[in-house]
Design a protein around this motif. Structure first.
Motif, short mmCIF file in Angstrom:
data_model
loop_
_atom_site.label_atom_id
_atom_site.label_comp_id
_atom_site.label_asym_id
_atom_site.label_seq_id
_atom_site.Cartn_x
_atom_site.Cartn_y
_atom_site.Cartn_z
N PRO A 97 45.92 23.82 38.05
CA PRO A 97 46.02 25.39 38.71
C PRO A 97 47.41 25.95 38.59
N GLU A 98 48.47 25.29 38.58
CA GLU A 98 49.82 25.65 38.60
C GLU A 98 49.98 26.27 37.08
N ALA A 99 49.28 25.94 36.06
CA ALA A 99 49.59 26.16 34.76
C ALA A 99 48.99 27.63 34.33
N LEU A 100 48.09 27.95 35.52
CA LEU A 100 47.61 29.47 35.01
C LEU A 100 48.42 30.74 35.63
N LEU A 101 48.99 31.61 34.89
CA LEU A 101 49.80 32.57 35.12
C LEU A 101 49.34 33.72 35.40
N LEU A 102 49.41 34.54 36.54
CA LEU A 102 48.89 36.10 36.78
C LEU A 102 49.79 36.95 36.40
N SER A 103 49.24 38.03 36.09
CA SER A 103 49.95 39.23 35.76
C SER A 103 49.16 40.47 35.85
N GLN A 104 49.76 41.74 36.32
CA GLN A 104 48.89 42.69 36.19
C GLN A 104 49.09 43.58 34.95
N THR A 105 49.98 43.08 34.30
CA THR A 105 50.15 43.67 32.96
C THR A 105 49.57 42.91 31.95
N PRO A 106 48.61 43.53 30.97
CA PRO A 106 47.74 42.57 30.06
C PRO A 106 48.77 42.19 29.25
N ALA A 107 48.50 40.87 28.54
CA ALA A 107 49.34 40.22 27.62
C ALA A 107 48.49 39.84 26.51
N PRO A 108 49.02 39.93 25.38
CA PRO A 108 48.11 39.43 24.20
C PRO A 108 47.89 37.76 24.39
N GLY A 109 46.82 37.63 23.76
CA GLY A 109 46.40 36.14 23.63
C GLY A 109 45.98 35.91 25.24
N SER A 110 45.75 36.62 26.22
CA SER A 110 45.63 36.09 27.54
C SER A 110 44.03 36.42 27.73
N LEU A 111 43.71 36.01 29.10
CA LEU A 111 42.03 36.04 29.76
C LEU A 111 42.45 37.41 30.50
N SER A 112 41.25 38.22 30.52
CA SER A 112 41.13 39.16 31.67
C SER A 112 40.23 38.85 32.61
N GLY A 113 40.64 39.36 34.01
CA GLY A 113 40.07 38.72 35.16
C GLY A 113 40.22 39.49 36.45
N ARG A 114 39.46 39.18 37.53
CA ARG A 114 39.51 39.96 38.76
C ARG A 114 39.80 39.01 39.76
N ILE A 115 40.59 39.35 40.88
CA ILE A 115 41.02 38.26 41.92
C ILE A 115 39.63 38.37 42.68
N ALA A 116 38.92 37.25 43.10
CA ALA A 116 38.11 36.97 43.89
C ALA A 116 38.26 36.68 45.24
N LYS A 117 39.40 35.54 45.49
CA LYS A 117 39.70 35.32 46.81
C LYS A 117 41.05 34.83 46.76
N CYS A 118 41.98 35.16 47.91
CA CYS A 118 43.26 34.61 47.96
C CYS A 118 43.66 34.12 49.12
N ALA A 119 44.06 32.91 49.24
CA ALA A 119 44.44 32.27 50.43
C ALA A 119 45.76 31.70 50.73
N TYR A 120 46.34 32.13 51.90
CA TYR A 120 47.69 31.94 52.22
C TYR A 120 47.73 30.42 52.77
N LEU A 121 48.52 29.59 52.26
CA LEU A 121 48.66 28.17 52.75
C LEU A 121 50.33 27.89 53.11
N GLY A 122 50.83 28.85 53.45
CA GLY A 122 52.50 28.44 53.70
C GLY A 122 53.19 28.33 52.78
#
Length: 359
Positions: free
Chosen positions: A288-313
């Motif tokens: 899970p820590e090897a997946l990097l998120l950005s709001q700027t599209p990058a070549p060779g990446s996957l496009s997706g949408r945030i489904a859930k976000c939980a704050y765990l400290g």
């Protein structure tokens, strides 16, 4: 007055093609491994995988149906528990409630007929070693769970066994105490140069205390190795999913050249160590820590949408919807929450993405 025996140091433990059957049920199936002297090796796996039966066979509490068990190079396969130089710390601690801490710790040498004074001296030494000096006259009911655990360890250590066995030793403790006691066990093991076989189903515990981990599944060894090797290079989907969290995805290996595989993960493409795989279908395990998120599209990446976000400290747990399925992402040290529905680009870190066989 008899003196306690002088030990020659820690011993190795070796299993050679060992099986354990109860009627038609095979609890351990043709298992071979070696625990080197002075190492702490964890038997890790889900309930019913065979790890506790394996530990009990080292102890002599179960006699193997097939194969050989050697301790310090000596064949002990058919020897009873009393004839093996091993001690076991049970999940329940198994302390005698009517005996004081000192009497519990001195039980082994007393039963062996070493005399009360020698038994007391040996027990006091080991109680001091586990931080229980001053608690000698208390009873188990007057101790916390962590203190009871230490008494059980002192009692197991008092005869200075060649091999020390732990069966889920922290399962009765709360989370914070578990962390502290596992550190104490590891420190003691290293300080005294003990050979330890340690059973747990808790992968974090195994990663924290072990020199090596033996992952068991369905009565067999799924993989063994150093904690980092198992986390960073799992042999298959079971190990990847059991040691930490992992996104397991079906992928296509397009080509392999000089040990490197060109891999398509949905619309994305990455280059990974081929790990003896050839072109064709495979799977990839992505931490899970090897997946990097950005709001700027990058070549060779996957496009997706945030489904859930939980704050765990200290981190965020994020679920991302993509064309190849839902991905679990962890962001450490992040403060800013991601709103559901936010479009994101998903790329991959240099480590934590591993090819595994398709089966």
């Amino acid at each position: 007055m008899p003196e306690p025996s002088t030990k020659t140091g820690p011993a190795s433990v070796e299993f050679r093609n060992v099986s354990m059957r109860y009627g038609a049920v095979t609890a351990v199936d043709n298992v071979s491994f070696t625990i080197e002297p002075g190492q702490l090796v964890t038997l890790l796996g889900p309930s019913g995988c065979g790890k506790t039966t394996t530990l009990r066979m080292i102890a002599g509490l179960e006699i193997a149906s097939e194969g050989q068990i050697l301790i310090g190079g000596k064949d002990v396969t058919k020897l009873s528990a009393a004839d093996r130089d091993v001690s076991m710390v049970f999940q329940s601690y198994a302390l005698f409630p009517h005996m004081s801490v000192l009497e519990n710790a001195a039980y082994g040498p007393t039963v062996k007929g070493l005399g009360k004074d020698v038994a007391k001296q040996m027990a006091l030494e080991k109680l001091a070693l586990v931080g229980l000096k001053g608690f000698e006259n208390r009873y188990p009911s007057e101790l916390s769970g962590g203190q009871q655990q230490r008494v059980a360890v002192a009692r197991a250590l008092v005869l200075e066994p060649q091999v020390l066995l732990f069966d889920e030793p922290l399962s009765n403790l709360d989370a914070k105490l578990r962390r502290r006691v596992r550190e104490e066990i590891r420190e003691l093991q290293q300080k005294l140069n003990l050979t330890v076989a340690y059973v747990t189903h808790d992968q974090e515990e195994a990663l924290a205390v072990s020199d090596r981990i033996i992952v068991m599944s369905n009565a067999r060894i799924a993989q063994e190795g150093a904690p980092r090797d198992l986390y960073e290079a799992p042999a298959n989907a079971f190990v990847a999913d059991f040691i930490g969290d992992a996104n397991i995805l079906a992928v296509t290996v397009k080509s392999v050249l000089e040990g490197l595989a060109h891999v398509e993960i949905g619309e994305a493409s990455v280059t990974l160590p081929a790990r003896s795989l050839s072109a064709g279908p495979a799977k990839v395990a992505i931490r899970p820590e090897a997946l990097l998120l950005s709001q700027t599209p990058a070549p060779g990446s996957l496009s997706g949408r945030i489904a859930k976000c939980a704050y765990l400290g200290n981190h965020l747990d994020i679920m991302v919807d993509t064309a190849i399925g839902e991905l679990f992402v962890v962001r450490y040290g992040a403060r800013q929450m991601w709103e559901p529905g936010t479009p994101v680009s998903v790329s991959f870190a240099d480590t934590g993405v591993t090819l595994i066989p398709p089966g």
